[in-house]
Design an enzyme around this catalytic site. Structure first.
Site, PDB file in Angstrom:
ATOM      1  N   ASN A  49       0.867  -1.180   0.000  1.00 43.76           N
ATOM      2  CA  ASN A  49       0.000   0.000   0.000  1.00 43.76           C
ATOM      3  C   ASN A  49       0.907   1.234   0.000  1.00 43.76           C
ATOM      4  O   ASN A  49       1.458   1.594   1.036  1.00 43.76           O
ATOM      5  CB  ASN A  49      -0.896  -0.040   1.247  1.00 43.76           C
ATOM      6  CG  ASN A  49      -1.694   1.236   1.426  1.00 43.76           C
ATOM      7  OD1 ASN A  49      -1.805   2.055   0.520  1.00 43.76           O
ATOM      8  ND2 ASN A  49      -2.264   1.389   2.612  1.00 43.76           N
ATOM      9  N   TRP A  50       1.060   1.819  -1.167  1.00 46.16           N
ATOM     10  CA  TRP A  50       2.016   2.936  -1.287  1.00 46.16           C
ATOM     11  C   TRP A  50       1.504   4.230  -0.652  1.00 46.16           C
ATOM     12  O   TRP A  50       2.258   5.178  -0.491  1.00 46.16           O
ATOM     13  CB  TRP A  50       2.336   3.189  -2.766  1.00 46.16           C
ATOM     14  CG  TRP A  50       3.180   2.141  -3.402  1.00 46.16           C
ATOM     15  CD1 TRP A  50       3.595   0.962  -2.849  1.00 46.16           C
ATOM     16  CD2 TRP A  50       3.737   2.180  -4.720  1.00 46.16           C
ATOM     17  NE1 TRP A  50       4.363   0.265  -3.742  1.00 46.16           N
ATOM     18  CE2 TRP A  50       4.458   0.987  -4.892  1.00 46.16           C
ATOM     19  CE3 TRP A  50       3.676   3.099  -5.774  1.00 46.16           C
ATOM     20  CZ2 TRP A  50       5.131   0.704  -6.081  1.00 46.16           C
ATOM     21  CZ3 TRP A  50       4.340   2.812  -6.948  1.00 46.16           C
ATOM     22  CH2 TRP A  50       5.062   1.631  -7.103  1.00 46.16           C
ATOM     23  N   LYS A  51       0.221   4.290  -0.368  1.00 46.32           N
ATOM     24  CA  LYS A  51      -0.389   5.515   0.186  1.00 46.32           C
ATOM     25  C   LYS A  51      -0.078   6.703  -0.733  1.00 46.32           C
ATOM     26  O   LYS A  51       0.096   6.508  -1.933  1.00 46.32           O
ATOM     27  CB  LYS A  51       0.077   5.734   1.637  1.00 46.32           C
ATOM     28  CG  LYS A  51      -0.102   4.468   2.482  1.00 46.32           C
ATOM     29  CD  LYS A  51       0.104   4.676   3.945  1.00 46.32           C
ATOM     30  CE  LYS A  51      -0.121   3.348   4.671  1.00 46.32           C
ATOM     31  NZ  LYS A  51      -0.016   3.460   6.123  1.00 46.32           N
ATOM     32  N   HIS A  93      -9.497   1.426   5.154  1.00 44.34           N
ATOM     33  CA  HIS A  93      -8.219   1.676   5.820  1.00 44.34           C
ATOM     34  C   HIS A  93      -8.404   2.708   6.942  1.00 44.34           C
ATOM     35  O   HIS A  93      -9.173   3.656   6.790  1.00 44.34           O
ATOM     36  CB  HIS A  93      -7.185   2.159   4.802  1.00 44.34           C
ATOM     37  CG  HIS A  93      -5.798   2.133   5.350  1.00 44.34           C
ATOM     38  ND1 HIS A  93      -5.326   3.113   6.185  1.00 44.34           N
ATOM     39  CD2 HIS A  93      -4.799   1.220   5.215  1.00 44.34           C
ATOM     40  CE1 HIS A  93      -4.081   2.807   6.532  1.00 44.34           C
ATOM     41  NE2 HIS A  93      -3.736   1.669   5.961  1.00 44.34           N
ATOM     42  N   GLU A 143      -6.639   5.105   7.862  1.00 42.56           N
ATOM     43  CA  GLU A 143      -6.357   6.507   7.482  1.00 42.56           C
ATOM     44  C   GLU A 143      -7.570   7.111   6.774  1.00 42.56           C
ATOM     45  O   GLU A 143      -7.838   8.311   6.899  1.00 42.56           O
ATOM     46  CB  GLU A 143      -5.103   6.558   6.595  1.00 42.56           C
ATOM     47  CG  GLU A 143      -3.849   6.317   7.426  1.00 42.56           C
ATOM     48  CD  GLU A 143      -2.688   5.701   6.673  1.00 42.56           C
ATOM     49  OE1 GLU A 143      -2.717   5.671   5.423  1.00 42.56           O
ATOM     50  OE2 GLU A 143      -1.751   5.227   7.336  1.00 42.56           O
ATOM     51  N   GLU A 147      -5.291  -4.619  10.911  1.00 39.32           N
ATOM     52  CA  GLU A 147      -4.282  -3.576  11.044  1.00 39.32           C
ATOM     53  C   GLU A 147      -4.522  -2.775  12.325  1.00 39.32           C
ATOM     54  O   GLU A 147      -5.286  -1.790  12.305  1.00 39.32           O
ATOM     55  CB  GLU A 147      -4.338  -2.626   9.852  1.00 39.32           C
ATOM     56  CG  GLU A 147      -4.062  -3.288   8.517  1.00 39.32           C
ATOM     57  CD  GLU A 147      -3.502  -2.286   7.521  1.00 39.32           C
ATOM     58  OE1 GLU A 147      -2.427  -2.546   6.984  1.00 39.32           O
ATOM     59  OE2 GLU A 147      -4.124  -1.238   7.316  1.00 39.32           O
ATOM     60  N   GLY A 182       2.558   2.575  10.741  1.00 39.63           N
ATOM     61  CA  GLY A 182       3.516   3.663  10.552  1.00 39.63           C
ATOM     62  C   GLY A 182       4.246   4.071  11.820  1.00 39.63           C
ATOM     63  O   GLY A 182       4.897   5.117  11.858  1.00 39.63           O
ATOM     64  N   SER A 236       3.502  -1.723  10.520  1.00 42.37           N
ATOM     65  CA  SER A 236       4.958  -1.775  10.750  1.00 42.37           C
ATOM     66  C   SER A 236       5.553  -3.150  10.448  1.00 42.37           C
ATOM     67  O   SER A 236       6.486  -3.603  11.122  1.00 42.37           O
ATOM     68  CB  SER A 236       5.303  -1.330  12.175  1.00 42.37           C
ATOM     69  OG  SER A 236       4.945   0.032  12.355  1.00 42.37           O
ATOM     70  N   GLY A 279       2.813  -1.041   4.286  1.00 41.10           N
ATOM     71  CA  GLY A 279       2.865   0.382   3.944  1.00 41.10           C
ATOM     72  C   GLY A 279       4.291   0.816   3.667  1.00 41.10           C
ATOM     73  O   GLY A 279       4.844   0.578   2.594  1.00 41.10           O
ATOM     74  N   GLY A 280       4.917   1.454   4.666  1.00 35.50           N
ATOM     75  CA  GLY A 280       6.255   2.030   4.498  1.00 35.50           C
ATOM     76  C   GLY A 280       7.258   1.100   3.843  1.00 35.50           C
ATOM     77  O   GLY A 280       8.005   1.512   2.940  1.00 35.50           O
TER      78      GLY A 280
HETATM   79  P1  PGA Z   1       2.819   0.506   7.630  1.00 33.16           P
HETATM   80  O1  PGA Z   1       1.348   0.676   7.032  1.00 33.16           O
HETATM   81  O2  PGA Z   1       3.364  -0.800   7.084  1.00 33.16           O
HETATM   82  O3  PGA Z   1       3.586   1.698   7.129  1.00 33.16           O
HETATM   83  O4  PGA Z   1       2.707   0.468   9.113  1.00 33.16           O
HETATM   84  C1  PGA Z   1       0.511  -0.423   6.864  1.00 33.16           C
HETATM   85  C2  PGA Z   1      -0.808   0.032   6.286  1.00 33.16           C
HETATM   86  O5  PGA Z   1      -1.269   1.122   6.639  1.00 33.16           O
HETATM   87  O6  PGA Z   1      -1.406  -0.670   5.452  1.00 33.16           O
END
Ligand code: PGA
Length: 253
Positions: A9-11, A97, A99, A169, A175, A215, A236-237
């Site tokens: 998930n590149w956001k 998600h 966010e 999640e 993050g 994470s 994500g990251g």
């Molecule tokens: P993260 O994000 O790996 O940067 O913690 C995961 C996500 O939000 O899908």
């Protein structure tokens, strides 16, 4: 045997050139890997989907959208519909998600409508659920996750549910560099699988892919993915670096 999945998930990251370089590097590295019964999904920002799809034709990954509109079609400035994405041959989408819930006020009701759109247009839908730190500290994490799943997903029929992937999640892990322990992940994943079994039956639950997100990186992925009810990850990251992402992919094989 249920599908193992690692989804990136590149956001809202990377410019076009950086995105093209990253996806090309991932495609190159995937050439040397036999994924077997596993799937790699890349979810770039909307403007990069077509580029990603072009590269995916020659490679071994699927492409997903990070969001879809809960509206079908019409005068909704700035929205992107499931119908549009389906017509581009995007296979996956992420819905719910944290966010989106936090910054865009997405409620369980809106998320349920998005899932309806996604199912109608035959996406494999990665539905995200997870508790806040305060909810875990109050011992409410199972109730929170159950309610999110019951409201948004359980209205689906068994046939519709077939295209749902669950991503657990915990919000406190996203993050932050603080991942759930393998035991915490396994405990919640087993709980979610039992919940699915109570609604759709054990056979369906056994076939449902449940991903961990928060994470997740190449160091902690092997132990988290080794848990019996963890079927991969939503990353994500760590999905923004090709070598790191590929190491995580290798952890599901
Ligand atoms: P993260 O994000 O790996 O940067 O913690 C995961 C996500 O939000 O899908």
């Amino acid at each position: 045997m249920r599908l193992k999945i690692v989804a990136g998930n590149w956001k809202m990251n990377l410019d076009f050139e950086e995105a093209e370089d990253l996806i090309s590097a991932i495609a190159d590295e995937l050439e040397n890997i036999d994924l077997g019964h596993a799937e790699v999904v890349i979810c770039p920002p909307f403007p990069y989907l077509e580029m990603a799809l072009d590269i995916a034709i020659e490679s071994d990954f699927s492409v997903g959208a990070q969001n879809i509109s809960h509206f079908d079609n019409g005068a909704y400035t700035g929205e992107v519909s499931a119908r549009m994405l389906a017509s581009m041959d995007v296979d996956y989408c992420i819905v719910g998600h944290s966010e989106r819930r936090k910054y865009f006020n997405e409620t369980d009701e809106i998320i349920a409508k998005k899932i309806d759109q996604a199912i109608e247009h035959e996406f494999i839908t990665i539905f995200c659920c997870g508790e806040l730190l305060s909810e875990r500290q109050a011992g409410k994490h199972f109730d929170v996750v159950r309610e999110q799943i019951e409201k948004a997903v359980f209205p689906l029929s068994e046939k519709e549910f077939y295209n749902i992937v669950i991503a657990y999640e915990p919000v406190w892990a996203i993050g932050t560099g603080v991942n759930a322990t393998p035991e915490q992940a396994q405990e919640m994943h087993a709980y979610i699988r039992n919940l699915i079994a109570s609604r759709y039956g054990k056979d369906v639950a056994d076939e449902t892919s449940i991903l961990y997100g928060g994470s997740c990186n190449s160091k902690n992925a092997p132990e988290i993915f080794a848990q019996p009810d963890v079927d991969g990850g939503l990353i994500g990251g760590a999905s923004l670096n090709a070598d790191e992402f590929i190491e995580i992919v290798k952890a599901i094989l």
